[in-house]
Design an enzyme around this catalytic site. Structure first.
Site, mmCIF file in Angstrom:
data_model
loop_
_atom_site.group_PDB
_atom_site.id
_atom_site.type_symbol
_atom_site.label_atom_id
_atom_site.label_comp_id
_atom_site.label_asym_id
_atom_site.label_seq_id
_atom_site.Cartn_x
_atom_site.Cartn_y
_atom_site.Cartn_z
ATOM 1 N N LYS A 196 0.839 -1.198 0.000
ATOM 2 C CA LYS A 196 0.000 0.000 0.000
ATOM 3 C C LYS A 196 0.880 1.256 0.000
ATOM 4 O O LYS A 196 0.700 2.145 -0.808
ATOM 5 C CB LYS A 196 -0.917 -0.036 1.228
ATOM 6 C CG LYS A 196 -1.817 1.156 1.353
ATOM 7 C CD LYS A 196 -2.732 1.038 2.564
ATOM 8 C CE LYS A 196 -3.333 2.388 2.877
ATOM 9 N NZ LYS A 196 -4.246 2.387 4.015
ATOM 10 N N GLU A 202 10.439 -4.709 3.876
ATOM 11 C CA GLU A 202 10.413 -6.128 3.481
ATOM 12 C C GLU A 202 9.992 -6.263 2.017
ATOM 13 O O GLU A 202 10.613 -6.988 1.239
ATOM 14 C CB GLU A 202 9.427 -6.920 4.358
ATOM 15 C CG GLU A 202 9.864 -7.127 5.795
ATOM 16 C CD GLU A 202 9.371 -6.038 6.725
ATOM 17 O OE1 GLU A 202 9.053 -4.927 6.241
ATOM 18 O OE2 GLU A 202 9.308 -6.294 7.945
ATOM 19 N N GLY A 254 -4.722 -1.665 5.148
ATOM 20 C CA GLY A 254 -3.950 -2.811 4.675
ATOM 21 C C GLY A 254 -4.630 -4.142 4.989
ATOM 22 O O GLY A 254 -4.762 -5.016 4.131
ATOM 23 N N ARG A 255 -5.094 -4.307 6.220
ATOM 24 C CA ARG A 255 -5.671 -5.599 6.623
ATOM 25 C C ARG A 255 -7.096 -5.790 6.109
ATOM 26 O O ARG A 255 -7.726 -6.801 6.398
ATOM 27 C CB ARG A 255 -5.596 -5.752 8.142
ATOM 28 C CG ARG A 255 -6.159 -4.580 8.921
ATOM 29 C CD ARG A 255 -5.687 -4.590 10.371
ATOM 30 N NE ARG A 255 -6.129 -3.416 11.124
ATOM 31 C CZ ARG A 255 -5.491 -2.265 11.135
ATOM 32 N NH1 ARG A 255 -4.395 -2.093 10.432
ATOM 33 N NH2 ARG A 255 -5.948 -1.248 11.853
ATOM 34 N N GLU A 340 -4.286 -6.103 15.196
ATOM 35 C CA GLU A 340 -3.786 -4.806 14.714
ATOM 36 C C GLU A 340 -4.908 -3.770 14.788
ATOM 37 O O GLU A 340 -4.658 -2.583 14.970
ATOM 38 C CB GLU A 340 -3.256 -4.929 13.280
ATOM 39 C CG GLU A 340 -2.409 -3.745 12.854
ATOM 40 C CD GLU A 340 -1.592 -3.996 11.578
ATOM 41 O OE1 GLU A 340 -0.456 -4.504 11.677
ATOM 42 O OE2 GLU A 340 -2.083 -3.678 10.488
ATOM 43 N N HIS A 371 -4.378 -32.655 18.738
ATOM 44 C CA HIS A 371 -3.212 -33.464 19.108
ATOM 45 C C HIS A 371 -2.050 -32.589 19.540
ATOM 46 O O HIS A 371 -0.914 -33.052 19.613
ATOM 47 C CB HIS A 371 -2.810 -34.356 17.934
ATOM 48 C CG HIS A 371 -3.905 -35.305 17.551
ATOM 49 N ND1 HIS A 371 -4.064 -36.537 18.141
ATOM 50 C CD2 HIS A 371 -4.936 -35.171 16.689
ATOM 51 C CE1 HIS A 371 -5.125 -37.137 17.625
ATOM 52 N NE2 HIS A 371 -5.681 -36.321 16.748
ATOM 53 N N LYS A 500 9.785 -0.717 13.938
ATOM 54 C CA LYS A 500 10.318 -0.476 12.587
ATOM 55 C C LYS A 500 11.451 0.546 12.649
ATOM 56 O O LYS A 500 12.504 0.369 12.058
ATOM 57 C CB LYS A 500 9.225 0.102 11.674
ATOM 58 C CG LYS A 500 8.203 -0.891 11.173
ATOM 59 C CD LYS A 500 7.326 -0.185 10.121
ATOM 60 C CE LYS A 500 6.042 -0.913 9.872
ATOM 61 N NZ LYS A 500 5.116 -0.234 8.999
HETATM 62 O O1 LIG Z 1 1.121 -2.612 2.331
HETATM 63 P P1 LIG Z 1 2.250 -1.970 3.060
HETATM 64 O O2 LIG Z 1 2.213 -0.483 3.042
HETATM 65 O O3 LIG Z 1 3.561 -2.508 2.555
HETATM 66 O O4 LIG Z 1 2.123 -2.369 4.588
HETATM 67 C C1 LIG Z 1 2.161 -3.702 4.995
HETATM 68 C C2 LIG Z 1 1.643 -3.878 6.387
HETATM 69 O O5 LIG Z 1 2.426 -3.140 7.293
HETATM 70 C C3 LIG Z 1 1.601 -2.589 8.321
HETATM 71 O O6 LIG Z 1 1.539 -1.226 8.133
HETATM 72 C C4 LIG Z 1 2.139 -2.909 9.683
HETATM 73 O O7 LIG Z 1 3.500 -2.741 9.765
HETATM 74 C C5 LIG Z 1 0.248 -3.239 8.100
HETATM 75 O O8 LIG Z 1 -0.782 -2.495 8.603
HETATM 76 C C6 LIG Z 1 0.233 -3.413 6.636
HETATM 77 O O9 LIG Z 1 -0.730 -4.332 6.239
#
Ligand SMILES: O=P(O)(O)OC[C@H]1O[C@](O)(CO)[C@@H](O)[C@@H]1O
Length: 536
Positions: A196, A202, A254-255, A340, A371, A500
């Site tokens: 987003k 990452e 995002g979620r 979150e 189990h 972060k």
């Molecule tokens: O889609 P982006 O901006 O890479 O963010 C990834 C995820 O990182 C977060 O901001 C949390 O670190 C989430 O809310 C989000 O889904």
């Protein structure tokens, strides 16, 4: 805020849930909610008519109906970020106007959906190819909401998968991208960079590694990369052509983003028709949530049952146990969605939250979970309300007996948790010649199940795209209701920022470029350990 509910809890907490069924033969019906062939059964809990009334009064007092309308109508309910939370617009397939900041968002939503469909169709048909030919694999690179939704849904809908294979890379651990790309063809792999913000380290670092891999393998990033983002300028900087960028607005959290461009990998995997069915399921749940009275409203009752168990009864966690192997990523998906969203200690008005925030959510699919950790759920000192999910039918027609055993196990767990097994019943089972009375009693103590442990069951006909859409929208609205009743903002996530920032500042320290000056003793010693073992 919840005093009256707490008083009711004190009055009922020791009574037998099982007895409630003996006293009222209609209990199962009365404490279940049906919508569109989905059933949510919350009868195996202590909730009774008085508690329901009080929970309903709470909804009224908190003006839940007004807040619900604000959600759907594009009000800026994410106040700390000055945004709406309009994920419901992404599945508003009828295109009825939805206004945000005075502008109808639907024309753009539908236009993007059409672009996604055209692209997905071309990838699936082979009209769009990589330099090596038609795409065999799709790799979605993203994390959190840009990964968990499509990854969870692609696995859930495996029986509908008839396009290129979908893979998901999220972790910054180089092992993730290495192991994923290892067997793929760098000239026939489509890479979707889903972020987003397009700044998440990452996603960007893994996307760069994927680009290097494509180039090294003779591929062409311009033909093989796609971006899903709200930050079109940043996707351009990365070098992704604008016709390969699917944008969305900042009012999609995002979620909550699987319904739009972030769902592109899923759409390519299962096809536009099935993706559409997924959206329709979500839309059906929206209609139900928006128009149904509290007492018959599935997301509201799911939320209220959760609130009863966590905020009132004080059970700290909730286990989500899908009896559906293909829903094995659902607990992880819900962990982000719920924790979150509602893991906050400050209320919307800036005051301290006076009630516990949302619970810890965890789980694993059944029967595996039985189990592993069910020992604690049956006999541990902590009560863990379980949320079971199960389909009446599986997809494996020739393995019907597997499915029957799966369903039997699911129902047996909720029954066993409620009924338990008394000392007398256990004694009868253990009687055998030659066992002394002392040994018998000792054995009995270990084998008694106190029971009276609450659970709910969400049951559906079969896990289709439509049903999955209903389930995911159901949980989204449950989070909204819980957040609204607690008075917090479910749509920001400031709590993920600090870690972060610190990680960024620690990178040169871990690289050995600067000393760990100013770090606490533990952190400094751990850095020291890493530096010493680097060449081992
Ligand atoms: O889609 P982006 O901006 O890479 O963010 C990834 C995820 O990182 C977060 O901001 C949390 O670190 C989430 O809310 C989000 O889904």
């Amino acid at each position: 805020m919840f005093e009256r509910l707490r008083t009711l809890h004190t009055a009922v907490k020791d009574r037998s849930i099982f007895d409630l069924f003996q006293r009222d033969v209609s209990r199962a019906e009365q404490f279940s909610i049906d919508t569109d062939n989905l059933r949510f059964d919350f009868s195996k809990t202590q909730i009774d008519e008085d508690i329901l009334q009080e929970l309903g009064a709470l909804c009224k007092a908190r003006k839940l109906d007004v807040m619900r309308e604000n959600l759907f109508s594009g009000a800026l309910i994410n106040e700390t970020e000055g945004r709406a939370a309009l994920h419901t617009a992404l599945r508003n397939l009828d295109g009825d106007p939805v206004y945000c900041d005075g502008q109808d968002v639907m024309p753009e939503v539908l236009a993007t959906l059409e672009r996604m469909q055209a692209f997905a169709k071309s990838v699936r048909s082979g009209a769009i190819t990589g330099p090596g030919g038609g795409f065999l694999d799709v790799v979605n690179i993203g994390i959190g909401g840009s990964d968990l939704g499509p990854a969870m849904a692609a696995l859930a809908l495996t029986p509908y998968q008839d396009g290129p294979r979908c893979h998901f890379v999220s972790n910054i651990d180089g092992a993730h991208i290495t192991d994923t790309l290892h067997h793929l063809d760098p000239r026939r792999t489509l890479v979707i960079v889903a972020s987003k913000s397009f700044t998440t380290v990452e996603a960007i670092m893994n996307a760069k590694a994927a680009r290097d891999w494509v180039l090294a393998g003779g591929g062409d990033p311009a033909a093989q990369f796609v971006a899903l983002s709200t930050a079109v300028d940043k996707t351009r900087e990365f070098g992704i052509p604008s016709e390969r960028v699917f944008g969305f607005s900042d009012w999609v959290g995002g979620r909550y983003s699987i319904w739009g461009p972030i769902g592109l990998s899923l759409m390519i995997g299962i096809g536009c028709e099935d993706f559409n069915a997924f959206l329709l399921g979500g839309q059906a749940m929206d209609r139900h949530f928006r128009t149904t009275a509290w007492s018959e409203n599935m997301p509201v009752m799911l939320a209220l049952t959760g609130l009863w168990h966590h905020q009132i009864c004080g059970y700290p966690t909730r286990a989500v146990i899908p009896y559906e192997q293909r829903l094995s990523r659902l607990p992880a998906y819900l962990q982000q969605l719920e924790m979150e969203s509602n893991g906050k200690s400050i209320a919307m008005d800036g005051s301290d939250l006076t009630e516990p925030s949302g619970p810890i959510v965890w789980g694993e699919p059944g029967t595996n979970a039985q189990h592993a950790f069910f020992q604690l759920i049956h006999q541990g000192t902590i009560v863990v309300p379980c949320e079971f999910l199960v389909g009446a039918l599986g997809h494996e027609k020739d393995l019907n007996s597997h499915h029957q055993l799966l369903v039997a196990n699911c129902l047996a767990q909720s029954e066993a948790l409620m009924r338990g097994r008394s000392a007398d019943e256990t004694r009868i089972l253990l009687q055998e010649p030659g066992l002394s009375a002392v040994d018998l009693e000792r054995q009995v103590r270990h084998r008694v199940f106190e029971g009276n442990r609450p659970s709910t069951t969400l049951i559906y006909p079969k896990l289709t795209p439509y049903i999955l859409g209903q389930i995911i929208a159901l949980y989204e609205h449950r989070v909204f209701v819980e957040g609204a009743l607690l008075g917090l903002n479910s749509y920001d996530q400031w709590g993920v920022e600090l870690g972060k920032t610190m990680a960024t500042s620690l990178v040169p320290v871990v690289a050995g470029e600067i000393p760990a000056t100013g770090k606490d003793g533990s952190t400094a010693a751990l850095v020291d350990y890493v530096l010493k073992h680097r060449d081992v």
